[in-house]
Design a protein around this motif. Structure first.
Motif, PDB file in Angstrom:
ATOM      1  N   MET A 164       0.864  -1.187   0.000  1.00 42.14           N
ATOM      2  CA  MET A 164       0.000   0.000   0.000  1.00 42.14           C
ATOM      3  C   MET A 164       0.901   1.237   0.000  1.00 42.14           C
ATOM      4  N   ALA A 165       0.372   2.366  -0.515  1.00 38.65           N
ATOM      5  CA  ALA A 165       1.163   3.609  -0.527  1.00 38.65           C
ATOM      6  C   ALA A 165       1.431   4.093   0.891  1.00 38.65           C
ATOM      7  N   GLY A 166       0.504   3.798   1.812  1.00 39.40           N
ATOM      8  CA  GLY A 166       0.791   4.082   3.209  1.00 39.40           C
ATOM      9  C   GLY A 166      -0.277   4.867   3.949  1.00 39.40           C
ATOM     10  N   TRP A 167       0.083   5.237   5.170  1.00 33.26           N
ATOM     11  CA  TRP A 167      -0.805   5.901   6.126  1.00 33.26           C
ATOM     12  C   TRP A 167      -0.447   7.377   6.205  1.00 33.26           C
ATOM     13  N   PHE A 209       5.103   3.031  14.527  1.00 28.38           N
ATOM     14  CA  PHE A 209       3.839   3.437  15.150  1.00 28.38           C
ATOM     15  C   PHE A 209       4.022   4.669  16.035  1.00 28.38           C
ATOM     16  N   THR A 210       5.017   4.631  16.909  1.00 31.53           N
ATOM     17  CA  THR A 210       5.235   5.746  17.834  1.00 31.53           C
ATOM     18  C   THR A 210       5.564   7.032  17.091  1.00 31.53           C
ATOM     19  N   ALA A 211       6.377   6.918  16.046  1.00 31.54           N
ATOM     20  CA  ALA A 211       6.752   8.111  15.274  1.00 31.54           C
ATOM     21  C   ALA A 211       5.520   8.750  14.634  1.00 31.54           C
ATOM     22  N   LEU A 212       4.615   7.904  14.155  1.00 31.67           N
ATOM     23  CA  LEU A 212       3.405   8.422  13.502  1.00 31.67           C
ATOM     24  C   LEU A 212       2.434   8.992  14.538  1.00 31.67           C
ATOM     25  N   GLU A 221       4.798   4.506   5.146  1.00 34.45           N
ATOM     26  CA  GLU A 221       4.405   3.286   4.464  1.00 34.45           C
ATOM     27  C   GLU A 221       4.886   2.163   5.366  1.00 34.45           C
ATOM     28  N   TRP A 222       4.209   1.013   5.304  1.00 31.37           N
ATOM     29  CA  TRP A 222       4.753  -0.152   5.990  1.00 31.37           C
ATOM     30  C   TRP A 222       4.637  -1.318   5.033  1.00 31.37           C
ATOM     31  N   VAL A 223       3.553  -2.054   5.013  1.00 36.14           N
ATOM     32  CA  VAL A 223       3.493  -3.181   4.082  1.00 36.14           C
ATOM     33  C   VAL A 223       2.161  -3.165   3.340  1.00 36.14           C
ATOM     34  N   GLY A 224       1.167  -3.763   3.974  1.00 34.31           N
ATOM     35  CA  GLY A 224      -0.168  -3.867   3.392  1.00 34.31           C
ATOM     36  C   GLY A 224      -1.120  -4.164   4.531  1.00 34.31           C
ATOM     37  N   PRO A 225      -2.413  -4.352   4.253  1.00 34.02           N
ATOM     38  CA  PRO A 225      -3.403  -4.455   5.324  1.00 34.02           C
ATOM     39  C   PRO A 225      -3.054  -5.459   6.427  1.00 34.02           C
ATOM     40  N   TYR A 226      -2.599  -6.651   6.062  1.00 34.04           N
ATOM     41  CA  TYR A 226      -2.373  -7.675   7.086  1.00 34.04           C
ATOM     42  C   TYR A 226      -1.304  -7.246   8.090  1.00 34.04           C
ATOM     43  N   ASN A 227      -0.169  -6.763   7.579  1.00 31.42           N
ATOM     44  CA  ASN A 227       0.906  -6.342   8.491  1.00 31.42           C
ATOM     45  C   ASN A 227       0.610  -5.005   9.143  1.00 31.42           C
ATOM     46  N   ASP A 228      -0.062  -4.117   8.420  1.00 33.04           N
ATOM     47  CA  ASP A 228      -0.340  -2.786   8.965  1.00 33.04           C
ATOM     48  C   ASP A 228      -1.370  -2.860  10.103  1.00 33.04           C
ATOM     49  N   LEU A 229      -2.324  -3.781   9.963  1.00 36.63           N
ATOM     50  CA  LEU A 229      -3.301  -4.012  11.033  1.00 36.63           C
ATOM     51  C   LEU A 229      -2.576  -4.485  12.292  1.00 36.63           C
ATOM     52  N   GLU A 286       0.696 -16.235   2.165  1.00 34.70           N
ATOM     53  CA  GLU A 286       0.023 -15.788   3.388  1.00 34.70           C
ATOM     54  C   GLU A 286      -0.546 -14.380   3.217  1.00 34.70           C
ATOM     55  N   PHE A 287       0.247 -13.493   2.620  1.00 36.99           N
ATOM     56  CA  PHE A 287      -0.269 -12.142   2.384  1.00 36.99           C
ATOM     57  C   PHE A 287      -1.488 -12.181   1.453  1.00 36.99           C
ATOM     58  N   THR A 288      -1.401 -13.005   0.399  1.00 40.78           N
ATOM     59  CA  THR A 288      -2.504 -13.102  -0.566  1.00 40.78           C
ATOM     60  C   THR A 288      -3.779 -13.575   0.136  1.00 40.78           C
ATOM     61  N   ALA A 289      -3.622 -14.497   1.061  1.00 43.25           N
ATOM     62  CA  ALA A 289      -4.780 -15.042   1.763  1.00 43.25           C
ATOM     63  C   ALA A 289      -5.344 -14.083   2.810  1.00 43.25           C
ATOM     64  N   ARG A 290      -4.499 -13.255   3.409  1.00 42.96           N
ATOM     65  CA  ARG A 290      -4.947 -12.501   4.595  1.00 42.96           C
ATOM     66  C   ARG A 290      -5.135 -11.002   4.395  1.00 42.96           C
ATOM     67  N   ASN A 291      -4.575 -10.429   3.328  1.00 42.40           N
ATOM     68  CA  ASN A 291      -4.708  -8.979   3.135  1.00 42.40           C
ATOM     69  C   ASN A 291      -6.164  -8.541   2.997  1.00 42.40           C
ATOM     70  N   ASN A 292      -6.937  -9.340   2.280  1.00 45.70           N
ATOM     71  CA  ASN A 292      -8.299  -8.931   1.966  1.00 45.70           C
ATOM     72  C   ASN A 292      -9.166  -8.767   3.215  1.00 45.70           C
ATOM     73  N   SER A 293      -9.150  -9.784   4.087  1.00 47.46           N
ATOM     74  CA  SER A 293      -9.975  -9.676   5.292  1.00 47.46           C
ATOM     75  C   SER A 293      -9.414  -8.612   6.233  1.00 47.46           C
ATOM     76  N   ALA A 294      -8.094  -8.431   6.235  1.00 40.96           N
ATOM     77  CA  ALA A 294      -7.508  -7.384   7.083  1.00 40.96           C
ATOM     78  C   ALA A 294      -7.967  -6.003   6.605  1.00 40.96           C
ATOM     79  N   LEU A 295      -8.060  -5.820   5.288  1.00 44.75           N
ATOM     80  CA  LEU A 295      -8.523  -4.536   4.766  1.00 44.75           C
ATOM     81  C   LEU A 295      -9.983  -4.293   5.168  1.00 44.75           C
ATOM     82  N   ARG A 296     -10.793  -5.334   5.125  1.00 44.58           N
ATOM     83  CA  ARG A 296     -12.201  -5.189   5.542  1.00 44.58           C
ATOM     84  C   ARG A 296     -12.278  -4.798   7.015  1.00 44.58           C
ATOM     85  N   THR A 297     -11.427  -5.398   7.830  1.00 45.15           N
ATOM     86  CA  THR A 297     -11.399  -5.046   9.260  1.00 45.15           C
ATOM     87  C   THR A 297     -11.009  -3.586   9.435  1.00 45.15           C
TER      88      THR A 297
END
Ligand code: CA
Length: 364
Positions: A164-167, A209-212, A221-229, A286-297
């Motif tokens: 993802m481009a980031g937060w 996290f603390t810096a932000l 930026e970090w990674v994508g929904p699964y890791n960013d969550l 693992e990312f392919t399987a988990r990013n989608n539900s993490a984004l919904r969350t």
């Protein structure tokens, strides 16, 4: 010549012949000894200990190697800061403080600018394409040549897919909004942001996290929904932008100290080759399987606002990326060869993927 000396010579000869005849000559005895030897290694990482996906890559690698080798390769994994800091992994493995490391090649850009091409290039190749280049397009040989003077042997060992481009704590509606934007963004993407008027910051995952949250940075930026969550970034910023122009399929690396590598018998070396390839594929799955539900969350439960970067911002970043990557190739002859290899492979695979992957994605 005394009988005794003849006898000793004869005994040694008989021993050699005898052992040779039964398939157990000196070479085999050495192999038998190393077949029983237990190698206790340290694996240091750039990730917080047990971080989902990225941090589980080295944990799973160590466990897999332990099982494959029946305990002969016994690897203990250390998270960032447990043995050395996240950004000290390269030097620590080169010096033999640990036998093995796990991270991303773009973290070493300050030391070896062209190393970034072995993790990810802005607007460059996807995970699928990187794997093709590394394993069947000559990329891995160049990577090993690049790390050899540092006494390191690299392996591809994980990939997040398109990030993802980031937060962001400010909206990005035009190029003007990038001016003075203080953002955690590593690798070549950071240099591109700098030329677009932003202020890139390099921070390991454990400090993002603390810096932000404290406002030390405006965006990350970090990674994508699964890791960013997992990092909880949604509670420190409101806008979640896509696409990850700067990291279209970053390859993670496992690095092995060359002396430690050469001390291993061939079967354990083959296990490391096989296990890193397995983790390389496993993490992407693992990312392919988990990013989608993490984004919904993130969107449904944490009220994150999902935004697409404006087209003119993307176009400007693409132009700047072309410049930044080309300039890096001029740093030395090896950098130039790596650049040429990457670009030639990328151009070829892009042409074919236009009528295969891309054409198909547009049909469904
Ligand atoms: Ca990233």
């Amino acid at each position: 010549m005394s009988f005794g000396r003849l006898g000793l010579f004869g005994c040694v000869l008989l021993l050699l012949l005898g052992c040779g005849g039964s398939g157990g000559g000196p070479a085999t005895q050495t192999a038998d000894a190393s077949a029983q030897q237990v190698f206790r290694w340290k694996l240091i990482t750039t990730w917080p200990k047990n971080l989902p996906a990225l941090g589980m890559g080295p944990e799973r690698l160590a466990e897999l190697l332990r099982v494959m080798s029946s305990g002969r390769l016994d690897i203990k994994v250390y998270g960032a800061g447990e043995l050395v800091g996240a950004f000290e992994v390269f030097d620590a493995v080169a010096q033999g403080t640990a036998e093995m490391g796990h991270g991303a090649a773009y973290y070493w850009r300050g030391k070896i600018p062209v190393a970034a091409m072995f993790s990810t290039v802005p607007f460059g190749m996807t995970a699928q394409e990187m794997n093709g280049w590394l394993h069947y397009g000559g990329g891995m040989d160049l990577w090993r040549e690049l790390y050899a003077p540092f006494g390191l042997v690299p392996f591809a060992c994980g990939n997040s897919g398109v990030q993802m481009a980031g937060w962001f704590n400010r909206e990005i509606n035009s190029l003007a909004d990038l001016q003075g934007l203080k953002m955690r963004i590593p690798g070549l993407g950071g240099e591109v942001l700098k030329r677009a008027g932003g202020v890139p910051v390099s921070l390991p995952g454990g400090e993002v996290f603390t810096a932000l949250q404290t406002g030390a940075i405006d965006a990350t930026e970090w990674v994508g929904p699964y890791n960013d969550l997992a990092l909880g970034l949604y509670s420190a910023a409101r806008f979640y932008y896509y696409p990850g122009w700067h990291e279209p399929g970053p390859t993670l690396e496992a690095i092995v100290n060359k002396e430690a590598w050469e001390s291993l018998p061939p079967d354990l070396q083959a296990m490391i080759e096989a296990a890193t390839r397995m983790i390389n594929e496993d993490m992407l799955s693992e990312f392919t399987a988990r990013n989608n539900s993490a984004l919904r969350t993130l969107v449904d439960e944490h009220a994150v606002e999902l935004r697409k970067l404006p087209d003119d911002v993307i176009a400007r970043l693409r132009d700047l990326s072309t410049q930044v990557v080309a300039e890096m190739a001029e740093s030395d002859p090896l950098a130039s060869r790596i650049y040429d290899s990457y670009m030639e492979f990328a151009a070829g695979v892009r042409d074919y993927h236009r009528i295969s992957e891309q054409a198909y994605l547009e049909t469904r």
